[in-house]
Structure formats: structure tokens, C-alpha cells
Scaffold this motif. Structure first.
Motif: not given
Length: 426
Positions: A338-347, A364-366, A420-422
Motif C-alpha cells: 500500500q505504501k508502494l502504491a502511494e509512491k508509484h502511480a502505476i499501481i 492512468d488512475r482515473a 520498488d527498485h524495479v
């Protein structure tokens, strides 16, 4: 032996359509716990395989297999205490009236047998499945499969229904409304079968809907769907090949998350930790009724060696407290993803239960446009970085994360840090 040479040899004897993971096939030679090792000695963290559910080459399982193989391995037409003891222990994990088992070698066989029993018991022939399913590779199952290509056309006797997903629900639609809306689609499928003169026999589903990408279901949907099929005279078959054996961290069986007991439960892959062991659990009454009319026998299903392996798997789940581990480590993974999703918009969405996760990737999240090509890159790049995952879903944009149940907090952190690295280098 180079990968290229081995691949050429494989194509000659298995055909070039025999599927392989990854753009560059992986030549594995050894496994231990959550780790796999390739021909060059490189170590990979396994975050995908649920077949070795209690860990690759678990010593207790290996010892049980080899010890029994050194004593006796025969079929079930002879009395064997180990087979009976395993059946007693396995069925004791289910709620009433699920108190008897029929053994097979594969999940395909188990689901095929379940359909035969459902058709016998109901007097019907129609089957309702989810609209992105896979339950096996027999002809009967290929005719109801929607997730994989098959030369067999989708059966006239079958109906596929969409599954609700709260992530994709229209704005303003409540969870209760979504459950009702999609239950109505099951009712429509039943009505469609009847309109064609086909009596419903079964609703066959994986209660986690793993192939669909573990959608976040509105509460009550499965219960409503089951009530509808039973009202129509059909049976509920729960496919636990992916959801079972402590995978969810909440219950031993995936269907226990719902307020309904299946008529038949099918089991496979993790049941034998890699040994070919599968089966179905139902009521003794139903199994005996079927058996009086159709003599069922499986030469290798439920052999003494298979029973010893199955018993050892249950030992490890209990002794190493893997249900609790799936819950604890799974919660840690979920928080970190979940924290990774806050960092990477592709999630776009993170979902799952216990040690089974899906990450839906979007451009696109929308609009939630599927990021299928990106998912493929991520899976292959993770492999290059020593972590094995896969992808699923109609658009191939959902990362599928399903490690052995012995996965630890340290393993989880290595996986998430690598992901996260990838993602940072996409």
C-alpha cells in the motif's frame, strides 16, 4: 548446457508451444524453502509458486515420501491405514456435511469428477462459471473455460458470469447494490439455461477468483449466487486449488470467508507440495450415492505414498503455524505494498488475503487503463533481479504474488524493496 541448447532440445520433444515463464526461460536445478537456484548457482526468491505450499523440498515432506515409497506404494483397492488416517484428518478440517473424500492426482481430475457428481445428483447438465476462469484441461472443463484459449467451443450447456470488483465499481454504487447487481447476472444465467431447456447442475467457482485477479468482492455476493443455484436444483462446487491449505491466513479454506458451505470442494496443487495429489471432499451420502451408480477408481489417486505426503503437508501447516504466518506476514506485505502504491502511480489497486496478493497496474488512475505491457516488463525485470513473480487478468496487467507459506518478514522486505527498485526504473 546453455539455455539455448536446452530450449532447442525441449522444442524437439515437447513442441514449441509448451509454455515457459519469462522472456528468457529459467533453467532451475534446486529448490529449498522459498528459494530456487538456477544452473549457474544464482538464487531466486520465489514469490509465485503455491504448489510447494510449505516450501520447496521441505525435509519433513521429503522424508515422508521416501520412507513410504521404500515400504509400499499400491492403489486404494487394498486396505491401508495411512490412506484412511489421512482421509480422516483431512475431512475433519471441513464443516458438516463435508465428511468424505475421493482422491485424484490433479485438480483437473478433481473438477471433472465434481461435475460428474453434480450432474448425477441434480439431474441437470448446465454449468455456471466466472467469466475469466480456469478449472482444468479435460474436455468438459475446456468447454467451460474462459481464461485460456482452447479448440473446444464454449459449451451450449455453460454460462459465464462477470464477477463484481469494488475497484471497478461505478461511482455512487454501494457494495450492497453491487452484490445485488451481479447476483442478478447469476439469476440471468440460470434463466438462460432453462430457456434453452437445460437444467442447471452446478456453480463452479474459485471463491477467491484468483484468475480474475483477486477482486475485492462486495459482501454477500457469493452467498447470493449459491442460494440461486441451489434454488434451481444445482450444486455449489468450490475450487480450492489456489485458495486452500491456509493460503488466505484467515481460514484453512478460502470458502470459509463466506457464509455458505459448498456441496463439493475440489483440491489440488498445494495438497501434495509438488507430489501429484488432489481430490474432492463432499458428504458421504452424496459420494456413496454416486458410487452406487458409477464405479470410480483412480490407479494413482490417494496411494499410500500420496497419503503420506498429504499427511506431512498437514503436519507442517500445523507444526510451523503456517496459517498464522500467512496472516502475520501477509499483513506486513499488504502494508508495504500500500505504501508502494502511494509512491508509484502505476499501481492502481492492491488487494489480497494472507499470502496471496494482486497488484493491478494502470497507465492512468482515473481511466484505469490496463498497463499490460508494463506488467510484462516488471515480471521479467524482477526475474533479472532475483525475484520470481507472474501476471494474470484479462488484460495481463495484474501482478500475481503467491509465495510459499513459509515466507518470512525478511523475505517480504526483500521482495518489496526489489519491486520498488524495479518500478523506480520503469
Amino acid at each position: 548446457m546453455t539455455v539455448s541448447t536446452l530450449l532447442q532440445r525441449r522444442h524437439k520433444v515437447l513442441g514449441d508451444q509448451s509454455p515457459l515463464f519469462y522472456d528468457e526461460p529459467l533453467h532451475l536445478v534446486r529448490g529449498e524453502g522459498v528459494w530456487l537456484y538456477d544452473i549457474n548457482g544464482k538464487r531466486y526468491l520465489d514469490v509465485y509458486n503455491n504448489v510447494p505450499s510449505v516450501g520447496h523440498c521441505h525435509p519433513h515432506v521429503v522424508a515422508a515420501l521416501s520412507n513410504q515409497a521404500a515400504k509400499l506404494n499400491i492403489h486404494t483397492r487394498y486396505l491401508d491405514e495411512g490412506i484412511v488416517a489421512y482421509a480422516e484428518r483431512l475431512t475433519a478440517t471441513f464443516a458438516d456435511p463435508l465428511d468424505a473424500v475421493m482422491f485424484t492426482c490433479t485438480g483437473s481430475e478433481a473438477n471433472e469428477l465434481a461435475l460428474r457428481i453434480a450432474r448425477f445428483a441434480s439431474g441437470g447438465h448446465g454449468v455456471i462459471v466466472s467469466d475469466y476462469n480456469y478449472h482444468g484441461n479435460s474436455t468438459s472443463l475446456a468447454e467451460v473455460t474462459t481464461a485460456l484459449p482452447a479448440p473446444e467451443p464454449f459449451g451450449r450447456h455453460a454460462r459465464a458470469v462477470p464477477i463484481p470488483n469494488l475497484y471497478h465499481a461505478k461511482q455512487g454504487v454501494s457494495a450492497d447494490q453491487l452484490a445485488e447487481e451481479y447476483a442478478a447476472k447469476v439469476a440471468g444465467a440460470i434463466a438462460s439455461l432453462k430457456a434453452d431447456g437445460i437444467k442447471p447442475a452446478a456453480l463452479l467457482i474459485d471463491t477467491l477468483f484468483a484468475n480474475e485477479g483477486l477482486p475485492r468482492l462486495p459482501a454477500g455476493f457469493v452467498d447470493k449466487a449459491v442460494a440461486l443455484i441451489r434454488e434451481a436444483g444445482g450444486l455449489f462446487i468450490a475450487d480450492e486449488v489456489q485458495a486452500g491449505f491456509a493460503r488466505t491466513g484467515e481460514h484453512l479454506w478460502g470458502h470459509q470467508a463466506h457464509k455458505v458451505v459448498p456441496d463439493i470442494v475440489t483440491l489440488g496443487k498445494p495438497m501434495g507440495n509438488g507430489h501429484p495429489l488432489a481430490g474432492l471432499v463432499s458428504s458421504r451420502e452424496l459420494i456413496e450415492s454416486f458410487g452406487r451408480n458409477a464405479m470410480y477408481f483412480n490407479t494413482f489417486g490417494g496411494s499410500p505414498v500420496a497419503a503420506a505426503v498429504g499427511m506431512a503437508v498437514l503436519d507442517v501447516i500445523e507444526n510451523e503455524q503456517l496459517l498464522a504466518n500467512a496472516h502475520q506476514v501477509g499483513a506486513h506485505v499488504h502494508t508495504r505494498l500500500q505504501k508502494l502504491a502511494e509512491k508509484h502511480a502505476i499501481i492502481g489497486d492492491v488487494r489480497g488475503k494472507g499470502l496471496f496478493f494482486a497488484m493491478e497496474l494502470v497507465r492512468d488512475r482515473a481511466s484505469k487503463e490496463p498497463a499490460g505491457a508494463e506488467a510484462r516488463i516488471i515480471v521479467n525485470t524482477m526475474r533479472e533481479n532475483g525475484v520470481l513473480i507472474s501476471k494474470i487478468g484479462p488484460a495481463d496487467n495484474i501482478l500475481k504474488l503467491r509465495p510459499p507459506l513459509v515466507f518470512s518478514i525478511a523475505n517480504a522486505d526483500l521482495f518489496v524493496d526489489t519491486l520498488d527498485h524495479v518500478l523506480s526504473r520503469l
